[in-house]
Design a protein around this motif. Structure first.
Motif, mmCIF file in Angstrom:
data_model
loop_
_atom_site.group_PDB
_atom_site.id
_atom_site.type_symbol
_atom_site.label_atom_id
_atom_site.label_comp_id
_atom_site.label_asym_id
_atom_site.label_seq_id
_atom_site.Cartn_x
_atom_site.Cartn_y
_atom_site.Cartn_z
ATOM 1 N N ALA A 15 0.842 -1.198 0.000
ATOM 2 C CA ALA A 15 0.000 0.000 0.000
ATOM 3 C C ALA A 15 0.878 1.248 0.000
ATOM 4 C CB ALA A 15 -0.939 -0.006 1.202
ATOM 5 N N THR A 16 1.894 1.270 0.870
ATOM 6 C CA THR A 16 2.852 2.373 0.909
ATOM 7 C C THR A 16 4.208 1.835 1.333
ATOM 8 O OG1 THR A 16 2.340 2.897 3.203
ATOM 9 C CG2 THR A 16 1.145 4.129 1.539
ATOM 10 N N VAL A 17 5.249 2.492 0.867
ATOM 11 C CA VAL A 17 6.624 2.185 1.258
ATOM 12 C C VAL A 17 7.356 3.501 1.429
ATOM 13 C CG1 VAL A 17 8.799 1.084 0.608
ATOM 14 C CG2 VAL A 17 6.646 0.047 -0.064
ATOM 15 N N HIS A 18 8.077 3.636 2.531
ATOM 16 C CA HIS A 18 8.858 4.847 2.759
ATOM 17 C C HIS A 18 10.186 4.431 3.393
ATOM 18 C CE1 HIS A 18 9.794 9.003 3.593
ATOM 19 N NE2 HIS A 18 10.152 8.635 4.804
ATOM 20 N N ALA A 19 11.293 4.666 2.691
ATOM 21 C CA ALA A 19 12.621 4.349 3.206
ATOM 22 C C ALA A 19 13.370 5.644 3.458
ATOM 23 C CB ALA A 19 13.390 3.474 2.224
ATOM 24 N N GLU A 20 14.131 5.691 4.555
ATOM 25 C CA GLU A 20 14.862 6.910 4.891
ATOM 26 C C GLU A 20 16.077 6.602 5.762
ATOM 27 O OE1 GLU A 20 12.317 9.463 7.155
ATOM 28 O OE2 GLU A 20 11.847 7.905 8.593
ATOM 29 N N TYR A 21 16.979 7.553 5.818
ATOM 30 C CA TYR A 21 18.136 7.498 6.690
ATOM 31 C C TYR A 21 17.659 7.725 8.116
ATOM 32 C CZ TYR A 21 22.679 8.699 8.675
ATOM 33 O OH TYR A 21 23.808 8.743 9.443
ATOM 34 N N ALA A 22 18.108 6.896 9.058
ATOM 35 C CA ALA A 22 17.657 7.004 10.455
ATOM 36 C C ALA A 22 18.866 6.912 11.380
ATOM 37 C CB ALA A 22 16.652 5.908 10.774
ATOM 38 N N GLY A 23 19.582 8.008 11.538
ATOM 39 C CA GLY A 23 20.777 8.000 12.387
ATOM 40 C C GLY A 23 21.896 7.245 11.700
ATOM 41 N N GLN A 24 22.477 6.271 12.375
ATOM 42 C CA GLN A 24 23.545 5.469 11.775
ATOM 43 C C GLN A 24 22.993 4.373 10.873
ATOM 44 O OE1 GLN A 24 25.913 3.954 14.961
ATOM 45 N NE2 GLN A 24 26.806 5.941 15.446
ATOM 46 N N ASP A 25 21.708 4.087 10.991
ATOM 47 C CA ASP A 25 21.079 3.023 10.214
ATOM 48 C C ASP A 25 20.101 3.628 9.213
ATOM 49 O OD1 ASP A 25 22.348 1.103 11.915
ATOM 50 O OD2 ASP A 25 20.806 1.523 13.420
ATOM 51 N N HIS A 26 19.346 2.769 8.579
ATOM 52 C CA HIS A 26 18.273 3.181 7.685
ATOM 53 C C HIS A 26 16.988 2.532 8.173
ATOM 54 C CE1 HIS A 26 21.574 4.491 5.205
ATOM 55 N NE2 HIS A 26 20.716 5.048 4.366
ATOM 56 N N ALA A 27 15.850 3.076 7.742
ATOM 57 C CA ALA A 27 14.562 2.530 8.151
ATOM 58 C C ALA A 27 13.624 2.512 6.957
ATOM 59 C CB ALA A 27 13.959 3.365 9.270
ATOM 60 N N VAL A 28 12.781 1.492 6.916
ATOM 61 C CA VAL A 28 11.730 1.419 5.903
ATOM 62 C C VAL A 28 10.418 1.176 6.647
ATOM 63 C CG1 VAL A 28 12.039 -1.065 5.443
ATOM 64 C CG2 VAL A 28 11.003 0.387 3.713
ATOM 65 N N THR A 29 9.388 1.892 6.206
ATOM 66 C CA THR A 29 8.045 1.738 6.761
ATOM 67 C C THR A 29 7.143 1.296 5.618
ATOM 68 O OG1 THR A 29 8.482 3.521 8.326
ATOM 69 C CG2 THR A 29 6.183 2.915 7.990
ATOM 70 N N MET A 30 6.394 0.212 5.856
ATOM 71 C CA MET A 30 5.508 -0.334 4.830
ATOM 72 C C MET A 30 4.139 -0.589 5.413
ATOM 73 S SD MET A 30 7.906 -3.189 3.042
ATOM 74 C CE MET A 30 8.507 -3.907 4.552
ATOM 75 N N ARG A 31 3.134 -0.435 4.592
ATOM 76 C CA ARG A 31 1.766 -0.763 4.978
ATOM 77 C C ARG A 31 1.305 -1.944 4.144
ATOM 78 N NH1 ARG A 31 -2.790 3.391 4.369
ATOM 79 N NH2 ARG A 31 -4.297 1.773 4.634
ATOM 80 N N LEU A 32 0.926 -3.034 4.812
ATOM 81 C CA LEU A 32 0.534 -4.266 4.134
ATOM 82 C C LEU A 32 -0.719 -4.847 4.769
ATOM 83 C CD1 LEU A 32 4.016 -6.021 4.302
ATOM 84 C CD2 LEU A 32 3.064 -4.922 2.304
ATOM 85 N N ASN A 33 -1.503 -5.539 3.975
ATOM 86 C CA ASN A 33 -2.632 -6.290 4.482
ATOM 87 C C ASN A 33 -2.203 -7.756 4.538
ATOM 88 O OD1 ASN A 33 -5.148 -6.890 5.397
ATOM 89 N ND2 ASN A 33 -6.172 -6.638 3.425
ATOM 90 N N VAL A 34 -1.963 -8.294 5.745
ATOM 91 C CA VAL A 34 -1.418 -9.639 5.906
ATOM 92 C C VAL A 34 -2.271 -10.468 6.862
ATOM 93 C CG1 VAL A 34 0.961 -8.940 5.465
ATOM 94 C CG2 VAL A 34 0.111 -8.944 7.783
ATOM 95 N N THR A 35 -2.177 -11.798 6.715
ATOM 96 C CA THR A 35 -2.795 -12.722 7.660
ATOM 97 C C THR A 35 -1.796 -13.000 8.778
ATOM 98 O OG1 THR A 35 -1.944 -14.675 6.529
ATOM 99 C CG2 THR A 35 -4.084 -13.813 5.774
ATOM 100 N N GLN A 36 -2.260 -13.689 9.818
ATOM 101 C CA GLN A 36 -1.351 -14.034 10.916
ATOM 102 C C GLN A 36 -0.220 -14.938 10.428
ATOM 103 O OE1 GLN A 36 -0.969 -13.022 13.964
ATOM 104 N NE2 GLN A 36 -2.704 -11.629 13.882
ATOM 105 N N LYS A 37 -0.534 -15.865 9.540
ATOM 106 C CA LYS A 37 0.496 -16.758 9.002
ATOM 107 C C LYS A 37 1.546 -15.972 8.224
ATOM 108 C CE LYS A 37 1.073 -20.834 6.092
ATOM 109 N NZ LYS A 37 0.377 -21.841 5.279
#
Length: 104
Positions: free
Chosen positions: A30-52
């Motif tokens: 649905a959405t993906v956002h990757a960015e620099y986060a201090g010494q590391d990097h971060a990605v935020t994603m929105r997904l429709n998933v089942t428990q499995k």
């Protein structure tokens, strides 16, 4: 709908391996956002998933050497207000007179 927050070291191919885990299961990003986060990097994603699928994704992401942390939260209406929600078609804002003239 789940929002995933993944922190990782930006080594060659790490982000692609993270995204490939989603793609391989045929899940819609649905959405993906990757960015620099201090010494590391971060990605935020929105997904429709089942428990499995949730368990499978966590297991696969943690098996990637450069992944540091994986968290998920349930998407709330607050995310939609911040621009995360679906957007109306561009033609929705057109005045009815212009639509009628375009169809004629």
């Amino acid at each position: 709908m789940q929002v995933f927050h993944i922190r990782y070291r930006n080594q060659q191919g790490t982000l692609m391996r993270v995204l490939n885990a989603v793609s391989r299961r045929g899940l819609d990003l649905a959405t993906v956002h990757a960015e620099y986060a201090g010494q590391d990097h971060a990605v935020t994603m929105r997904l429709n998933v089942t428990q499995k699928q949730l368990g499978q994704l966590y297991r696969e992401w943690y098996s990637i050497v450069d992944v540091i942390e994986v968290r998920s939260t349930v998407a709330t209406h607050g995310h939609e207000e911040a621009g995360w929600g679906p957007h109306p078609p561009g033609s929705e804002n057109i005045a009815p007179e212009r639509v009628r003239s375009a169809l004629a």
